[in-house]
Design a protein around this motif. Structure first.
Motif, short mmCIF file in Angstrom:
data_model
loop_
_atom_site.label_atom_id
_atom_site.label_comp_id
_atom_site.label_asym_id
_atom_site.label_seq_id
_atom_site.Cartn_x
_atom_site.Cartn_y
_atom_site.Cartn_z
N GLN A 51 -20.27 -10.21 38.85
CA GLN A 51 -19.72 -9.03 38.37
C GLN A 51 -19.09 -8.54 37.33
OE1 GLN A 51 -17.78 -8.41 41.90
NE2 GLN A 51 -19.91 -7.34 42.88
N ALA A 52 -18.69 -9.47 37.01
CA ALA A 52 -16.74 -10.29 36.30
C ALA A 52 -17.80 -10.32 34.07
CB ALA A 52 -16.56 -11.18 36.10
N GLN A 53 -19.06 -10.05 34.63
CA GLN A 53 -19.28 -10.57 33.55
C GLN A 53 -20.54 -8.80 32.81
OE1 GLN A 53 -22.80 -13.12 33.92
NE2 GLN A 53 -22.12 -14.73 32.69
N LYS A 58 -19.52 -4.36 29.94
CA LYS A 58 -19.03 -2.59 29.61
C LYS A 58 -17.46 -2.32 28.55
CE LYS A 58 -20.98 -1.22 33.95
NZ LYS A 58 -20.48 -1.34 35.66
N GLU A 59 -17.08 -2.94 28.88
CA GLU A 59 -15.19 -3.13 28.13
C GLU A 59 -15.83 -3.30 26.49
OE1 GLU A 59 -12.68 -6.01 29.75
OE2 GLU A 59 -12.20 -4.42 31.44
N GLN A 60 -16.78 -4.75 26.39
CA GLN A 60 -16.41 -4.90 24.74
C GLN A 60 -17.79 -3.30 24.03
OE1 GLN A 60 -19.41 -8.29 24.98
NE2 GLN A 60 -17.04 -9.59 25.44
N PHE A 64 -16.67 -1.33 21.03
CA PHE A 64 -16.95 -0.97 19.93
C PHE A 64 -17.12 0.08 19.03
CE2 PHE A 64 -21.74 -0.24 18.35
CZ PHE A 64 -21.89 -1.47 16.85
N LEU A 65 -17.77 1.33 20.40
CA LEU A 65 -17.97 2.39 20.71
C LEU A 65 -16.49 3.50 19.80
CD1 LEU A 65 -20.35 3.16 23.41
CD2 LEU A 65 -21.18 3.17 21.06
#
Length: 82
Positions: A51-53, A58-60, A64-65
């Motif tokens: 889940q943390a991965q 998603k955060e990365q 980036f976006l």
């Protein structure tokens, strides 16, 4: 008299063997229970890690976006004023 002592020794040896066998069985059950509990904890930890991965990915992607979407207009503004 020697036969009596031999039988006593045999009886004592039997009691000791039974106690050792009982302790061994108890330890085996205890170890199996601990292994089961550790496996359950490991499964929970693996689930939490997955889940943390996913959250980290998603955060990365969002960073980036956001960087890509902000850098293009800023680059155009810099080019327009220079």
């Amino acid at each position: 008299m020697a036969a009596l002592r031999a039988e006593e020794a045999k009886a004592v040896r039997g009691v000791i063997d039974a106690a050792i066998a009982s302790a061994h069985a108890s330890l085996q059950q205890s170890m199996l229970k601990e292994q089961s509990e550790l496996r359950a904890r490991l499964r929970l930890l693996q689930k939490d890690l997955e889940q943390a991965q996913r959250k980290s990915r998603k955060e990365q992607m969002l960073f980036f976006l956001a960087g890509a979407l902000l850098s293009i207009p800023i680059g155009l503004l810099v080019n327009a004023f220079s």
